[in-house]
Design a protein around this motif. Structure first.
Motif, mmCIF file in Angstrom:
data_model
loop_
_atom_site.group_PDB
_atom_site.id
_atom_site.type_symbol
_atom_site.label_atom_id
_atom_site.label_comp_id
_atom_site.label_asym_id
_atom_site.label_seq_id
_atom_site.Cartn_x
_atom_site.Cartn_y
_atom_site.Cartn_z
ATOM 1 N N PHE A 102 0.843 -1.192 0.000
ATOM 2 C CA PHE A 102 0.000 0.000 0.000
ATOM 3 C C PHE A 102 0.880 1.244 0.000
ATOM 4 C CE2 PHE A 102 0.759 -1.292 4.365
ATOM 5 C CZ PHE A 102 1.022 -0.124 5.062
ATOM 6 N N ASN A 103 0.261 2.386 -0.253
ATOM 7 C CA ASN A 103 1.000 3.641 -0.218
ATOM 8 C C ASN A 103 0.242 4.681 0.589
ATOM 9 O OD1 ASN A 103 -1.056 4.269 -2.012
ATOM 10 N ND2 ASN A 103 0.265 4.477 -3.788
ATOM 11 N N ILE A 104 0.988 5.715 1.005
ATOM 12 C CA ILE A 104 0.432 6.791 1.813
ATOM 13 C C ILE A 104 0.955 8.103 1.234
ATOM 14 C CG2 ILE A 104 0.230 7.762 4.141
ATOM 15 C CD1 ILE A 104 1.253 4.995 5.166
ATOM 16 N N GLY A 105 0.068 9.049 0.990
ATOM 17 C CA GLY A 105 0.493 10.343 0.488
ATOM 18 C C GLY A 105 1.534 10.974 1.385
ATOM 19 N N GLY A 106 2.492 11.664 0.758
ATOM 20 C CA GLY A 106 3.609 12.218 1.515
ATOM 21 C C GLY A 106 3.193 13.121 2.658
#
Length: 277
Positions: free
Chosen positions: A146-150
């Protein structure tokens, strides 16, 4: 608990249609989805979950990399987003499930998923509950990517740090709103990141998942892409007592002060975790 607005706005036809149009015209979601799917190592997979899958941009990337015999479940609690997705993504390997991420375990057999992939939405969920549910449905050795906005993760890629200086479209929006509508943004203090790596690591560990990799990734776009994103009703700015028509007027005037093809850079914290063998 999940933020109050985790679903609010997404389950509306106008937002779903605008979001789908954005994903087809601009590369952001396709690029990030393909990156996550690649990291999930799908070559031998039989069951993959697209968590918080929206209108199916990530499911499409998964289907392109998964074996012809694999099944994909796209789970999201916004029925409007899935109605749009069903219209444009018709693949017999794909099943749409309308449910919250926290209820993943009620819709996927325990220990059967080879991978769970979530693009741009994990921070909007009840993270501890979701991580526990992911661990339950993954097979031993299965991956959670998964990814997370900076901004939510508190990270910035070097490309973003060195980007060409100048007023951002968001800053110009505030300028136009103040000039033409008397807008006065509320005073703010720098907010702590909602989901930094330290918190992610702790939640993964508590859920019984191992962190394999964490990388700050840059996503390159243009001011034109940013304008299209801010045209989606859910993301229109500024906050406050404005109609959507007024926000679009402000956006158009702010955009006229920019160079449409000027490059923009956003940062993402990309996580690869695994259920232990």
């Amino acid at each position: 608990m999940a933020p109050h607005d985790a679903v609010l706005g997404w389950d509306e036809d106008t937002t779903a249609e605008a979001y789908d149009a954005f994903t087809r015209e601009f590369p952001m979601y396709g690029t990030t989805s393909r990156d996550l799917a690649r990291r999930a190592h799908l070559a031998d997979s039989r069951l993959i979950v697209d968590l918080c899958g929206g209108a199916g941009a990530t499911a499409q990337a998964i289907l392109e990399l998964a074996p012809a015999t694999a099944r994909v479940i796209s789970l999201d609690n916004a029925a409007a987003m899935q109605r749009v997705g069903r219209r444009t993504l018709n693949d017999p390997r794909l099943t749409w499930v309308t449910a919250g991420a926290e209820d993943l375990g009620s819709h996927v057999p325990a220990g059967q998923a080879d991978a769970v992939v979530c693009n741009s939405a994990i921070w909007k969920t009840d993270v501890p509950r979701v991580f526990t549910a992911v661990r339950t449905v993954l097979r031993p050795g299965g991956r959670f990517v998964f990814n997370i906005g900076g901004g939510f993760a508190g990270v910035r890629h070097d490309d973003e740090k060195s980007a060409h200086p100048g007023p951002s479209l968001n800053r110009l929006i505030h300028h136009v709103a103040a000039r033409d509508y008397g807008y006065a943004p509320p005073p703010t203090r720098p907010a702590a990141p909602k989901l930094p790596l330290e918190a992610v690591t702790a939640h993964l560990s508590s859920a019984g998942l191992d962190l394999l990799d964490a990388e700050v990734v840059a996503q390159h776009g243009t001011v034109a892409e940013k304008r299209a994103w801010l045209s989606i009703p859910l993301f229109a700015r500024p906050d406050g007592d404005f109609t959507h028509a007024q926000r679009m007027d402000i956006l158009a005037k702010a955009y006229a002060l920019t160079t449409p093809d000027a490059p923009t850079v956003t940062s993402w914290l990309t996580i690869v975790a695994q259920r232990p063998e």
